[in-house]
Scaffold this active site. Structure first.
Site, PDB file in Angstrom:
ATOM      1  N   LYS A  71     -33.711 -52.018 -42.313  1.00 47.23           N
ATOM      2  CA  LYS A  71     -34.826 -51.170 -41.872  1.00 47.23           C
ATOM      3  C   LYS A  71     -35.285 -51.455 -40.441  1.00 47.23           C
ATOM      4  O   LYS A  71     -35.627 -50.528 -39.704  1.00 47.23           O
ATOM      5  CB  LYS A  71     -36.012 -51.319 -42.825  1.00 47.23           C
ATOM      6  CG  LYS A  71     -35.754 -50.720 -44.189  1.00 47.23           C
ATOM      7  CD  LYS A  71     -36.970 -50.866 -45.075  1.00 47.23           C
ATOM      8  CE  LYS A  71     -36.723 -50.214 -46.418  1.00 47.23           C
ATOM      9  NZ  LYS A  71     -37.925 -50.119 -47.231  1.00 47.23           N
ATOM     10  N   ASP A 108     -42.382 -45.544 -46.807  1.00 47.73           N
ATOM     11  CA  ASP A 108     -42.834 -46.559 -47.777  1.00 47.73           C
ATOM     12  C   ASP A 108     -44.360 -46.587 -47.899  1.00 47.73           C
ATOM     13  O   ASP A 108     -44.900 -46.786 -48.991  1.00 47.73           O
ATOM     14  CB  ASP A 108     -42.334 -47.943 -47.375  1.00 47.73           C
ATOM     15  CG  ASP A 108     -40.819 -48.046 -47.432  1.00 47.73           C
ATOM     16  OD1 ASP A 108     -40.191 -47.231 -48.132  1.00 47.73           O
ATOM     17  OD2 ASP A 108     -40.255 -48.940 -46.763  1.00 47.73           O
TER      18      ASP A 108
END
Ligand code: ATR
Length: 280
Positions: A71, A108
């Site tokens: 990420k 997220d």
């Protein structure tokens, strides 16, 4: 024989990757929305991430999700990252734009908030102090989300204190970094407790936290979802707190990805949740 106009392609990249529940989730939506296509798990190392991402347009992929440990690295590769991804310092979703360039975002934080609201519809970020355990990658999205939603007092407890300090600085919200020894006392007066550490996850010991100081009305969230009920959540439930695990965070973060890839707003349904829970 009829030929569909388009084969819809998306994937999740990670290392390791075969544990990911994302393919079950996205292929469920493919079927539900009658799309011809597939969402595949792709094993990609950090070293090969750039080549993998750059291959997406040529292969006709709408985009991809990213998981551990890719990420942060993805943020350095995409052509444009939005403000959410830059503040969190990580990308969870890439969309291939019509000109073949790559746009990155982080869903997220969105997934975390939607999961909380689904479990606790009356939840408000400014209802009282929030205690966040852990200051790793997952905590960054959680702390960003809480600050963005208007939390006024975020107590960030981490085993490595310096990591809590630097996360607080990076997010820039109302974050008070606390030392590991302060974790039990930190619960005093809290309205919400969130575990973002790996403690309590399958094969790991439980989070070493006494809930004695947690007020009666406080809610408890563990972003771990394997097992479905961590020792922390079991103890909180026994004490009468409302609890939620992290599965809904995974499910809900998929929705904005679909809006961006396919222009469709899919729903998190009970049937889908049960289908994925059955694989845990
Ligand atoms: P993720 O991306 O899943 O958040 P991570 O960045 O490795 O993974 O972060 C793991 C988190 O769990 C960190 O907050 C870590 O604390 P440290 O920063 O001190 O490493 C926390 N953690 C891991 N093992 C722990 C343990 N035994 N006790 C307490 N916290 C632990």
């Amino acid at each position: 024989m009829s030929h569909p106009e388009k084969f819809h392609l998306a994937c999740v990249m990670g290392d390791p990757i075969m544990h990911s529940r994302s393919p079950s989730l996205h292929n469920y939506w493919m079927k539900q929305h009658g799309l011809t296509g597939v969402y595949v798990p792709v094993h990609v190392t950090r070293e090969r991430l750039e080549a993998a991402l750059r291959a997406l347009p040529a292969l006709g992929f709408a985009g991809c999700n990213l998981t551990i440990p890719l990420k942060e690295r993805a943020l350095e590769i995409v052509d444009e990252a939005d403000v959410t991804a830059r503040r969190i310092g990580a990308i969870s979703c890439v969309t291939v734009r019509p000109d073949g360039t790559l746009a990155g975002t982080n869903n997220d934080a969105y997934g975390f908030i939607e999961n909380l609201l689904e479990a606790f519809p009356d939840w408000r970020a400014d209802a009282g102090p929030v205690v966040v355990m852990g200051a790793g990658g997952a905590a960054r999205a959680v702390v960003y989300a809480l600050a963005d939603r208007g939390a006024k007092d975020i107590r960030l407890v981490n085993r490595t204190f310096e990591r809590a300090v630097s996360l607080g600085k990076a997010i820039g919200g109302p974050v008070t970094p606390l030392r590991w020894e302060e974790r039990h006392a930190a619960l005093d007066g809290a309205a919400l407790l969130v575990n973002t550490t790996s403690q309590g996850m399958v094969h790991n010991p439980p989070l070493d936290l006494s809930l004695g100081n947690l007020p009666k009305g406080a809610d408890v969230c563990d972003i771990v979802y394997i097992p479905g009920e961590t020792p922390l959540l079991a103890e909180a439930r026994r004490r009468g707190h409302r609890t939620v695990n992290g599965l809904g965070m995974l499910l809900h973060q998929g929705r904005p990805a679909w809006r961006s890839w396919f222009g469709i707003d899919p729903k998190v349904t009970r049937e889908m949740r049960e289908m994925i829970e059955a694989t845990i």
